[in-house]
Write an enzyme that holds these catalytic residues in place. Structure first.
Site, PDB file in Angstrom:
ATOM      1  N   ASN A  14       7.340   7.540  -1.278  1.00 58.61           N
ATOM      2  CA  ASN A  14       6.569   7.712  -0.034  1.00 58.61           C
ATOM      3  C   ASN A  14       7.163   8.812   0.833  1.00 58.61           C
ATOM      4  O   ASN A  14       6.433   9.561   1.485  1.00 58.61           O
ATOM      5  CB  ASN A  14       6.502   6.393   0.739  1.00 58.61           C
ATOM      6  CG  ASN A  14       5.465   5.464   0.157  1.00 58.61           C
ATOM      7  OD1 ASN A  14       4.275   5.679   0.335  1.00 58.61           O
ATOM      8  ND2 ASN A  14       5.913   4.457  -0.574  1.00 58.61           N
ATOM      9  N   ARG A  65      24.667  -7.105  11.401  1.00 60.61           N
ATOM     10  CA  ARG A  65      23.386  -6.387  11.479  1.00 60.61           C
ATOM     11  C   ARG A  65      23.350  -5.519  12.742  1.00 60.61           C
ATOM     12  O   ARG A  65      22.875  -4.398  12.737  1.00 60.61           O
ATOM     13  CB  ARG A  65      22.281  -7.450  11.541  1.00 60.61           C
ATOM     14  CG  ARG A  65      20.921  -6.998  11.142  1.00 60.61           C
ATOM     15  CD  ARG A  65      19.973  -8.175  11.097  1.00 60.61           C
ATOM     16  NE  ARG A  65      20.059  -8.915   9.850  1.00 60.61           N
ATOM     17  CZ  ARG A  65      19.473  -8.542   8.719  1.00 60.61           C
ATOM     18  NH1 ARG A  65      18.771  -7.445   8.680  1.00 60.61           N
ATOM     19  NH2 ARG A  65      19.575  -9.261   7.624  1.00 60.61           N
ATOM     20  N   ARG A  91      15.734  -3.161   5.214  1.00 63.88           N
ATOM     21  CA  ARG A  91      16.518  -3.869   6.226  1.00 63.88           C
ATOM     22  C   ARG A  91      15.591  -4.282   7.363  1.00 63.88           C
ATOM     23  O   ARG A  91      14.681  -3.529   7.724  1.00 63.88           O
ATOM     24  CB  ARG A  91      17.607  -2.969   6.834  1.00 63.88           C
ATOM     25  CG  ARG A  91      18.502  -2.298   5.853  1.00 63.88           C
ATOM     26  CD  ARG A  91      19.542  -3.203   5.282  1.00 63.88           C
ATOM     27  NE  ARG A  91      20.358  -3.878   6.268  1.00 63.88           N
ATOM     28  CZ  ARG A  91      21.121  -4.935   5.974  1.00 63.88           C
ATOM     29  NH1 ARG A  91      21.130  -5.432   4.765  1.00 63.88           N
ATOM     30  NH2 ARG A  91      21.865  -5.493   6.902  1.00 63.88           N
ATOM     31  N   LEU A  93      15.085  -4.621  11.192  1.00 61.72           N
ATOM     32  CA  LEU A  93      15.715  -4.016  12.372  1.00 61.72           C
ATOM     33  C   LEU A  93      15.791  -5.027  13.506  1.00 61.72           C
ATOM     34  O   LEU A  93      14.914  -5.870  13.674  1.00 61.72           O
ATOM     35  CB  LEU A  93      14.911  -2.795  12.821  1.00 61.72           C
ATOM     36  CG  LEU A  93      14.843  -1.632  11.819  1.00 61.72           C
ATOM     37  CD1 LEU A  93      13.976  -0.515  12.381  1.00 61.72           C
ATOM     38  CD2 LEU A  93      16.230  -1.109  11.483  1.00 61.72           C
ATOM     39  N   HIS A 109       3.935  -1.541   3.874  1.00 62.32           N
ATOM     40  CA  HIS A 109       4.250  -2.746   3.104  1.00 62.32           C
ATOM     41  C   HIS A 109       3.183  -2.939   2.016  1.00 62.32           C
ATOM     42  O   HIS A 109       1.987  -2.826   2.287  1.00 62.32           O
ATOM     43  CB  HIS A 109       4.266  -3.964   4.046  1.00 62.32           C
ATOM     44  CG  HIS A 109       4.556  -5.241   3.322  1.00 62.32           C
ATOM     45  ND1 HIS A 109       5.820  -5.574   2.879  1.00 62.32           N
ATOM     46  CD2 HIS A 109       3.733  -6.242   2.920  1.00 62.32           C
ATOM     47  CE1 HIS A 109       5.767  -6.741   2.259  1.00 62.32           C
ATOM     48  NE2 HIS A 109       4.507  -7.166   2.268  1.00 62.32           N
TER      49      HIS A 109
END
Ligand code: GRF
Length: 207
Positions: A14, A65, A91, A93, A109
């Site tokens: 992408n 994180r 990940r 966010l 997605h």
């Protein structure tokens, strides 16, 4: 210039579609930076091939994180993006980044959200004998694949479909839809800037 930053974790097809569309002027903007959390991702090579600055920020080197996000945020602030595109970025966010760039972070997605957030979407479609599958581009919030939907692309699942074929067809839609939507953001921003300029010109003779 409309500045795009792309966050990646893997193959980066992408990212490549976005790079190609910028080169061909189908996107009224430039990719000013790529951030990758996996030092082995092929996406890094794709950025390098086009001399796009790529920061490798390995999440495994951070204790939490939040610390990782703070480091990513520092880079994003330097890059000053108008739009942040998560293109295969694996990940979630936290608000550390999301609050700072409200409505400026989008994700692609591979499912027709709200159906199948998370992983293994293609497999789930086949296992459940779904008639349709697709992709969703949505704003990012701090929940997994849950932000406001911007656009969807849909395909009909063939009877004899296998996962490889399905992924190939999904990627085709992604590589078409993502650059299209990114360009929408870019052109809207340019129109907004032109409108502001026009207003300033209108106002300034009165000053
Ligand atoms: C894409 O299918 C995207 O929808 C999902 O992860 C995949 C990334 O593929 N979020 P690539 O790295 O762009 O080839």
């Amino acid at each position: 210039m409309f500045k795009i930053v792309v966050l990646v974790s893997g193959n980066g097809s992408n990212l490549q579609a976005l790079i190609n569309n910028c080169i061909e002027n189908h996107i009224a903007g430039n990719i000013v930076g790529v951030i990758c959390n996996d030092p082995n991702a092929f996406a890094i090579k794709r950025a390098e091939n086009h001399s796009i600055p790529c920061e490798i920020i390995d999440h495994k080197e951070f204790l939490s994180r939040e610390e990782f996000d703070q480091r990513v945020l520092d880079s994003l602030i330097k890059m000053q993006p108008d739009l942040i595109v998560l293109a295969g970025f694996m990940r979630i966010l936290t608000n550390i980044i999301i609050d700072r760039f409200e409505n400026k972070i989008i994700n692609i997605h591979p499912s027709l959200l709200p159906k199948y957030p998370g992983l293994d979407t293609h497999q789930k479609v086949i296992e459940n004998n779904d008639k349709f599958h697709g992709v969703t581009i949505h704003f990012v919030n701090n929940e997994l694949d849950a932000g406001k939907v911007i656009a969807q692309g849909k395909l009909k699942v063939e009877k004899s479909e296998n996962i490889a074929k399905l992924i190939e067809r999904i990627h085709k839609i992604e590589h078409d839809l993502l650059p299209y939507i990114v360009n929408k953001f870019a052109t809207l921003e340019i129109e907004k800037q032109n409108e502001i300029r026009k207003n300033v010109q209108r106002i300034s003779p009165l000053l």
